[in-house]
Design an enzyme around this catalytic site. Structure first.
Site, PDB file in Angstrom:
ATOM      1  N   GLY A   8       0.831   1.782  -7.303  1.00 15.96           N
ATOM      2  CA  GLY A   8      -0.152   2.099  -8.483  1.00 15.96           C
ATOM      3  C   GLY A   8       0.018   3.453  -8.894  1.00 15.96           C
ATOM      4  O   GLY A   8       0.099   3.412 -10.245  1.00 15.96           O
ATOM      5  N   HIS A  20      -4.067  -1.682  -6.607  1.00 18.16           N
ATOM      6  CA  HIS A  20      -3.564  -0.623  -7.290  1.00 18.16           C
ATOM      7  C   HIS A  20      -4.194   0.402  -7.558  1.00 18.16           C
ATOM      8  O   HIS A  20      -5.386   0.167  -8.451  1.00 18.16           O
ATOM      9  CB  HIS A  20      -2.447  -0.881  -8.170  1.00 18.16           C
ATOM     10  CG  HIS A  20      -1.382  -1.953  -7.701  1.00 18.16           C
ATOM     11  ND1 HIS A  20      -0.529  -2.529  -8.416  1.00 18.16           N
ATOM     12  CD2 HIS A  20      -1.068  -2.299  -6.448  1.00 18.16           C
ATOM     13  CE1 HIS A  20       0.331  -3.230  -7.716  1.00 18.16           C
ATOM     14  NE2 HIS A  20       0.144  -2.960  -6.272  1.00 18.16           N
ATOM     15  N   VAL A  24       2.080  14.081  -4.289  1.00 21.71           N
ATOM     16  CA  VAL A  24       1.606  15.119  -3.250  1.00 21.71           C
ATOM     17  C   VAL A  24       0.096  15.297  -3.495  1.00 21.71           C
ATOM     18  O   VAL A  24      -0.528  15.901  -2.958  1.00 21.71           O
ATOM     19  CB  VAL A  24       2.274  16.401  -3.355  1.00 21.71           C
ATOM     20  CG1 VAL A  24       3.585  16.563  -2.703  1.00 21.71           C
ATOM     21  CG2 VAL A  24       2.020  16.819  -4.690  1.00 21.71           C
ATOM     22  N   ALA A  64      -3.507  -8.084  -4.174  1.00 20.55           N
ATOM     23  CA  ALA A  64      -3.098  -6.368  -4.456  1.00 20.55           C
ATOM     24  C   ALA A  64      -4.294  -5.894  -4.959  1.00 20.55           C
ATOM     25  O   ALA A  64      -5.176  -6.375  -5.261  1.00 20.55           O
ATOM     26  CB  ALA A  64      -1.905  -6.625  -5.480  1.00 20.55           C
ATOM     27  N   ASP A  88       0.918  -1.229  -0.014  1.00 25.03           N
ATOM     28  CA  ASP A  88       0.035   0.017  -0.013  1.00 25.03           C
ATOM     29  C   ASP A  88       0.936   1.358   0.066  1.00 25.03           C
ATOM     30  O   ASP A  88       0.198   2.222   0.646  1.00 25.03           O
ATOM     31  CB  ASP A  88      -0.994  -0.103   1.011  1.00 25.03           C
ATOM     32  CG  ASP A  88      -1.818  -1.249   1.207  1.00 25.03           C
ATOM     33  OD1 ASP A  88      -2.159  -1.674   0.239  1.00 25.03           O
ATOM     34  OD2 ASP A  88      -1.940  -1.793   2.459  1.00 25.03           O
ATOM     35  N   ASP A 139       1.746  15.114   1.199  1.00 25.72           N
ATOM     36  CA  ASP A 139       0.637  16.004   1.521  1.00 25.72           C
ATOM     37  C   ASP A 139      -0.216  15.557   2.830  1.00 25.72           C
ATOM     38  O   ASP A 139      -0.542  16.394   3.564  1.00 25.72           O
ATOM     39  CB  ASP A 139      -0.292  16.114   0.337  1.00 25.72           C
ATOM     40  CG  ASP A 139      -0.802  14.741  -0.154  1.00 25.72           C
ATOM     41  OD1 ASP A 139       0.069  13.948  -0.403  1.00 25.72           O
ATOM     42  OD2 ASP A 139      -2.092  14.553  -0.025  1.00 25.72           O
ATOM     43  N   THR A 182       2.789 -12.351   2.770  1.00 26.38           N
ATOM     44  CA  THR A 182       2.019 -12.948   1.845  1.00 26.38           C
ATOM     45  C   THR A 182       2.830 -14.139   1.323  1.00 26.38           C
ATOM     46  O   THR A 182       3.877 -14.483   1.969  1.00 26.38           O
ATOM     47  CB  THR A 182       1.502 -12.061   0.897  1.00 26.38           C
ATOM     48  OG1 THR A 182       0.975 -12.556  -0.173  1.00 26.38           O
ATOM     49  CG2 THR A 182       3.090 -11.463  -0.073  1.00 26.38           C
TER      50      THR A 182
HETATM   51  P1  IMP Z   1      -2.492 -12.595   1.626  1.00 26.06           P
HETATM   52  O1  IMP Z   1      -1.403 -12.064   0.829  1.00 26.06           O
HETATM   53  O2  IMP Z   1      -3.947 -12.413   1.677  1.00 26.06           O
HETATM   54  O3  IMP Z   1      -2.043 -14.222   1.987  1.00 26.06           O
HETATM   55  O4  IMP Z   1      -2.490 -11.938   3.022  1.00 26.06           O
HETATM   56  C1  IMP Z   1      -1.088 -11.906   3.910  1.00 26.06           C
HETATM   57  C2  IMP Z   1      -0.791 -10.753   4.613  1.00 26.06           C
HETATM   58  O5  IMP Z   1      -0.402  -9.696   3.634  1.00 26.06           O
HETATM   59  C3  IMP Z   1      -1.953  -9.932   5.265  1.00 26.06           C
HETATM   60  O6  IMP Z   1      -1.443  -9.202   6.339  1.00 26.06           O
HETATM   61  C4  IMP Z   1      -2.516  -8.923   4.179  1.00 26.06           C
HETATM   62  O7  IMP Z   1      -3.190  -7.956   4.694  1.00 26.06           O
HETATM   63  C5  IMP Z   1      -1.061  -8.475   3.620  1.00 26.06           C
HETATM   64  N1  IMP Z   1      -1.109  -8.163   2.289  1.00 26.06           N
HETATM   65  C6  IMP Z   1      -1.509  -8.931   1.166  1.00 26.06           C
HETATM   66  N2  IMP Z   1      -1.433  -8.208   0.027  1.00 26.06           N
HETATM   67  C7  IMP Z   1      -1.331  -6.861   0.259  1.00 26.06           C
HETATM   68  C8  IMP Z   1      -1.393  -5.628  -0.420  1.00 26.06           C
HETATM   69  O8  IMP Z   1      -1.451  -5.474  -1.537  1.00 26.06           O
HETATM   70  N3  IMP Z   1      -1.225  -4.470   0.556  1.00 26.06           N
HETATM   71  C9  IMP Z   1      -1.052  -4.549   1.870  1.00 26.06           C
HETATM   72  N4  IMP Z   1      -1.121  -5.602   2.423  1.00 26.06           N
HETATM   73  C10 IMP Z   1      -1.232  -6.703   1.898  1.00 26.06           C
END
Ligand code: IMP
Length: 423
Positions: A17, A41, A413, A39, A13, A332, A238
């Site tokens: 994107g 984005h 920003v 994911a 995050d 920002d 992940t």
């Molecule tokens: P999973 O990828 O769904 O197995 O989740 C495993 C961990 O990764 C969890 O804490 C999710 O919130 C985090 N996670 C997976 N993908 C993202 C992402 O794109 N952004 C932020 N956290 C992610």
């Protein structure tokens, strides 16, 4: 450009994107190399918000967009994403190529994950429940089905029935849950394959040929370095490798073809899911940042945890990914503060820690050491160049780059495409 990688250098995050969308303007191809629809984005085009999950962000610029072999793909979600984007005037079907080597996320993966998260109770990871972990588990156990397996219907029938017999046993006997209907899964898959058949190919050839022809290829990392299955905050990670090194395995190109690695980092930190978060701020401060920062998961809608910038985290990412430049996003959001703490190191049991720890139990004991920088208390969202930023904002950006160990070449920003400073 020719081969540029954008990686997340925190816990996902980071605004990748936005960064990918900015760079995609000059790209010929945009390639996702790992992960799936966990994911999210987000890109704003004028007043319209687009959130892509499987389709590379490049489609929003009409670029050829590759879903690489290191991904796990839920074709049903891909179809929904195609329909949703098409209904809003974005051409998807003719612009995407899907690797035949990518693994499929199947309905039982989602059911198993749901049960497994429940079973873990207090130790739940807080996954996105999209079936990502169980699909990668099957890949590693060599019982997964790949996109390319959908072509030979006889072999598909046999392998799917065998897989479902096993998964249904697991669901029913271990988790005492309901199983899936093999005929329905087969029928749905075949229908989806008929739809996407022309998009499925050996995508590594497309990417390599483009690079041989000196075209600009942009590799779109998903998630973030601290969510990497090997180098992240295991087990709160992940199930794939978001690291830049994974570009080679996930997209099918040799390492020597990569030219440029850009790390995306928020000007502060955010985190969803469970696991230690050393620089987390109190809820009142988090609330102040959540709205302007749009800090709600684009995949799950969960409110994200918020923390100050953690140089220990980004320094680790710079080292592991070979990041040579940083794109700092969401500057920002910090406009409102008199003073801004930045974590410059950790103390653990009264001792200074030189590097971000690999063991989660060590990390849980770490206390952040802060350096407090003066805020700028003025609106940065209209800045068009680095020199337009207030002095203290410029100092802040320079300082976090210095602490992280890589120069900052982009500063974002605001959510709009135009709110981007390129140095
Ligand atoms: P999973 O990828 O769904 O197995 O989740 C495993 C961990 O990764 C969890 O804490 C999710 O919130 C985090 N996670 C997976 N993908 C993202 C992402 O794109 N952004 C932020 N956290 C992610």
């Amino acid at each position: 450009m020719p081969a540029t990688v954008v990686v997340g250098s925190q816990w996902g995050d980071e605004g990748k994107g936005r960064v990918v969308d900015l760079l995609a303007a000059d790209a010929d191809i945009v390639v996702r190399y790992q992960g799936g629809n966990n994911a999210g984005h987000t890109v704003w085009i004028g007043e319209e918000k687009f959130a892509v999950h499987l389709v590379p962000t490049g489609v929003l610029r009409g670029k050829l967009s590759v879903l690489g072999g290191g991904m796990v793909i839920d074709l049903d979600v891909l179809l929904q994403e195609e329909e949703e984007l098409s209904s809003r005037g974005i051409e998807v079907k003719s612009n995407i190529r899907i690797s035949e080597n990518a693994h499929l996320i199947l309905p039982y993966h989602k059911l198993i994950e749901e049960q497994e998260e429940k079973r873990r109770g207090k130790q739940a990871i807080g996954t996105t429940l999209r079936g990502i972990g169980p699909a990668y588990e099957d890949k590693a156990a060599r019982r997964g089905l790949r996109v390319g397996d959908l072509r030979d219907r006889q072999s598909l029938t046999d392998r799917l029935h065998d897989a479902i017999a096993f998964k249904n046993e697991l669901l029913k006997k271990v988790y005492t849950a309901r199983g899936v209907d093999p005929d329905k899964v087969y029928h749905d898959l075949v229908t989806l394959h008929d739809h996407f058949a022309d998009n499925i190919c050996d995508t590594s050839l497309i990417v390599q040929e483009a690079l041989d022809a000196k075209k600009n290829v942009l590799f779109e990392g998903a998630h973030g370095t601290l969510l990497d299955i090997d180098w992240g905050t295991y087990p709160y990670v992940t199930s794939s490798n978001p690291l830049s090194g994974e570009v080679t395995a996930g997209a099918g190109i040799p390492p020597k073809l990569i030219d440029r690695i850009i790390g995306a980092a928020k000007a502060y930190t955010s985190r969803v899911g469970a696991g230690p978060f050393p620089t987390a701020v109190d809820e009142t401060t988090a609330e102040k940042m959540r709205e302007p920062g749009g800090e709600f998961g684009s995949t799950t809608g969960r409110a994200r945890g918020i923390g100050w910038f953690d140089a220990m985290v980004v320094r680790k990412s710079v080292r592991l990914n070979g990041i040579e430049e940083l794109a700092i996003t969401h500057l920002d959001v910090l406009d409102q503060f008199d003073e801004i703490p930045v974590c410059v190191g950790y103390q653990c049991g009264g001792r200074e820690v030189a590097h971000f720890p690999n063991q989660i139990t060590d990390l849980a004991r770490c206390e952040p050491v802060y350096e407090t920088l003066p805020g700028w208390k003025s609106d940065t969202s209209q800045a068009k160049s680095f020199s337009d930023l207030p002095d203290n904002a410029r100092r802040y950006v320079e300082r976090i780059g210095e602490l992280a160990g890589a120069p900052v070449t982009y500063v974002l920003v605001g959510r709009e495409r135009e709110q981007s400073i390129i140095r």
